[in-house]
Design an enzyme around this catalytic site. Structure first.
Site, PDB file in Angstrom:
ATOM      1  N   HIS A  58      49.130  42.054  37.516  1.00  0.00           N
ATOM      2  CA  HIS A  58      48.165  42.313  36.286  1.00  0.00           C
ATOM      3  C   HIS A  58      46.805  41.921  36.855  1.00  0.00           C
ATOM      4  CE1 HIS A  58      49.164  38.257  35.773  1.00  0.00           C
ATOM      5  NE2 HIS A  58      48.245  38.113  34.973  1.00  0.00           N
ATOM      6  N   ARG A  59      46.673  40.961  37.481  1.00  0.00           N
ATOM      7  CA  ARG A  59      45.440  40.782  38.460  1.00  0.00           C
ATOM      8  C   ARG A  59      45.895  40.707  39.883  1.00  0.00           C
ATOM      9  NH1 ARG A  59      43.701  40.824  33.842  1.00  0.00           N
ATOM     10  NH2 ARG A  59      42.960  38.772  32.701  1.00  0.00           N
TER      11      ARG A  59
ATOM     12  N   LYS B 264      48.947  35.873  44.392  1.00  0.00           N
ATOM     13  CA  LYS B 264      48.603  34.816  45.308  1.00  0.00           C
ATOM     14  C   LYS B 264      50.017  33.765  45.273  1.00  0.00           C
ATOM     15  CE  LYS B 264      45.328  32.638  47.226  1.00  0.00           C
ATOM     16  NZ  LYS B 264      46.509  32.046  48.307  1.00  0.00           N
TER      17      LYS B 264
ATOM     18  N   LYS C  53      54.882  34.454  46.007  1.00  0.00           N
ATOM     19  CA  LYS C  53      55.529  33.190  46.918  1.00  0.00           C
ATOM     20  C   LYS C  53      56.243  33.946  48.035  1.00  0.00           C
ATOM     21  CE  LYS C  53      55.761  28.607  46.830  1.00  0.00           C
ATOM     22  NZ  LYS C  53      54.539  27.772  46.198  1.00  0.00           N
TER      23      LYS C  53
ATOM     24  N   SER D 217      42.107  27.805  46.300  1.00  0.00           N
ATOM     25  CA  SER D 217      42.279  29.066  47.152  1.00  0.00           C
ATOM     26  C   SER D 217      41.431  30.013  46.599  1.00  0.00           C
ATOM     27  CB  SER D 217      43.749  29.406  46.952  1.00  0.00           C
ATOM     28  OG  SER D 217      44.448  28.670  48.008  1.00  0.00           O
TER      29      SER D 217
END
Ligand code: GLU
Length: 471
Positions: A66-67, A71, A107, A364
């Site tokens: 959704h974004r 990450k 991940k 990060s």
């Protein structure tokens, strides 16, 4: 004899999600989609090592988009499974939402024991793994950005960045395809310490709320609190060091895989770290008691217990015996779902992983932004700030007719450098998120603890994002 059924890491994360989702007005189908995640890729590839072919297995799970980019770290561990990678990808989604880092969750990992390989071999393996992921769209500055996790560090991140750059030389933002790089290779100051620093900031914020401290059965400030840390890797080391050196807490025990060191008077953490770096074990450390079966120390009397190792450490077996009043989850998933229920019933406060260890991904985010802007933070304004400070001093001195003492001047004439800005941004992020979680917890009678509050907060933000954009 029937073996008692234990919830796995992934089941634990999903049950924690379900408990919170049930309290929200999110359509069941949407909740199910958010929980299950978007995609996972398994790669298998051969490497030729010491004259032999070895086939390695790795994964990258993208839990949410959704974004973007999605990450999350890359872990090297001989015990890694796809389900564990999926569990940690889900945690990344919730974590980013809680601390308002505009990323999806991902991940990855390889099922290898990095200790079995030389540096050269690890480079070959890492580059090959990175290539497998990059050509399939699972590494990219716009779509999916790895970082270090257990068994990997800045060194692996450089290999990944370089492999990506070789594959896509015309990508202007290639260096942003991975975070946690060394500062000399596009990394950011403060990333190494970030997760531990974030845990420290979380604990400090908790102690700024006397009602929360009292509810946990504690009193006063962080100073003098008796702390036990499990795991002396990057996260455990930094958090123990900061609590000892900057907050005057007493780190009474550090637990590692092959034993723990204990000193009721408080360990000198940097001292222990030097020994650990030299010997690779805590065994034989001269200034403390060594306890062979370190895990028993999780049940030791203390104020704050900080699991900073791996998942599944606080379980059905030891949860009834834990004596800490406050548990701060620096690791991902250290408490199983059943243990979580037991601890709640016993009135033990938990500052949950999805918030407590979000410092890593927060910094990060700063690194990624730095890479996209192709400039170090503070470069434009640092000297200007210093000049302004000097002007303010001159103006005050002219007005009052006498000089300002030197020690006050020093603070006013020092412009913020990159590390100052990173720490300030991280501190702000951790404070803000704690207060948002706390607000959910205090304003809703049906939210029984901070973990559920954190999940409620995360699910609400993610669901809102999907609803607003349309699925
Ligand atoms: N591996 C870290 C975590 O579990 C950092 C992830 C990142 O920086 O992307 O949060």
């Amino acid at each position: 004899m029937a073996v008692a059924q234990r919830t796995s890491f992934l089941e634990s994360v999903n049950l924690m999600f379900d408990r919170a989702a049930a309290l929200l007005d999110v359509p069941p189908g949407l909740a199910e989609f958010i929980k299950r995640g978007n995609s996972v890729i398994q790669v298998r590839f051969p490497v030729k090592i010491r004259g032999e072919y070895r086939v390695l297995t790795g994964w990258r799970a993208t839990h949410s988009e959704h974004r973007l980019p999605a990450k999350g770290g890359i872990r090297y561990s001989p015990h890694l499974t796809q389900a564990d990678v999926e569990a940690m990808a889900a945690l990344m989604t919730y974590k980013c939402a809680i601390v308002d880092v505009p990323f999806g969750g991902s991940k990855g990992g390889l099922r290898i024991d990095p200790k079995e390989y030389t540096e050269e071999e690890l480079e070959v393996i890492t580059r090959r793994f990175a290539r497998e992921l990059a050509v399939k769209g699972y590494i990219s500055p716009a779509l999916n950005v790895p970082a270090p996790d257990l068994g990997t560090g800045p060194r692996e991140m450089v290999w990944i960045a370089d492999t990506y750059r070789t594959l896509f030389p015309d990508d202007l933002n290639a260096i942003a395809c991975v975070t946690g790089k060394p500062v000399t290779q596009g990394g950011i100051r403060g990333r190494e310490e970030a997760t531990g620093r974030g845990v420290e900031y979380a604990i400090r914020e908790f102690f700024r709320h006397p009602e929360d401290v009292e509810r946990a059965g504690l009193s006063g400030g962080l100073e003098g609190k008796r702390v036990i840390v499990q795991g002396f890797g990057k996260v455990g080391y930094h958090v123990a060091k900061f609590l000892d050196e900057e907050d005057d807490a007493k780190v009474i025990a550090i637990i590692e895989r092959d034993g723990a060191v204990v000193d009721e008077r408080g360990l000198k953490v940097e001292h222990v770290a030097q020994y650990f770096r030299e010997h690779g074990t805590l065994r034989g450390y001269p200034d403390a008691l060594f306890v062979e079966d370190g895990r028993t120390l999780l049940e030791e009397e203390c104020d704050i217990l900080i699991p900073a190792a791996v998942e599944g450490q606080i379980t059905l077996e030891n949860a009834p015996h834990i004596k800490a009043r406050l548990i701060v989850e620096a690791a991902n998933g250290p408490t199983t779902y059943e243990a979580d229920n037991i601890l709640r019933e016993r009135g033990i406060t938990i500052i949950p992983d999805v918030y407590a260890n979000a410092g890593g991904v927060t910094v990060s985010y700063f690194e990624w932004i730095k890479n996209l802007s192709h400039m170090r933070f503070g470069r434009l304004q640092r000297r200007l700030e210093e000049m302004r400070g000097e002007q303010v001093i001159k103006a005050i001195e002219a007005a009052v007719g006498r000089p300002i003492p030197d020690h006050l001047k020093a603070g006013l004439t020092r412009g913020a450098d990159e590390l100052d800005l990173v720490r300030s941004g991280l501190d702000d992020t951790m404070r803000q998120a704690y207060n948002e979680i706390r607000e959910v917890y205090l304003s809703r009678r049906d939210v029984p603890d901070l973990r559920t509050a954190a999940y409620v907060l995360a699910i609400d933000k993610i669901a809102r994002s999907y609803r607003e954009t349309g699925v």
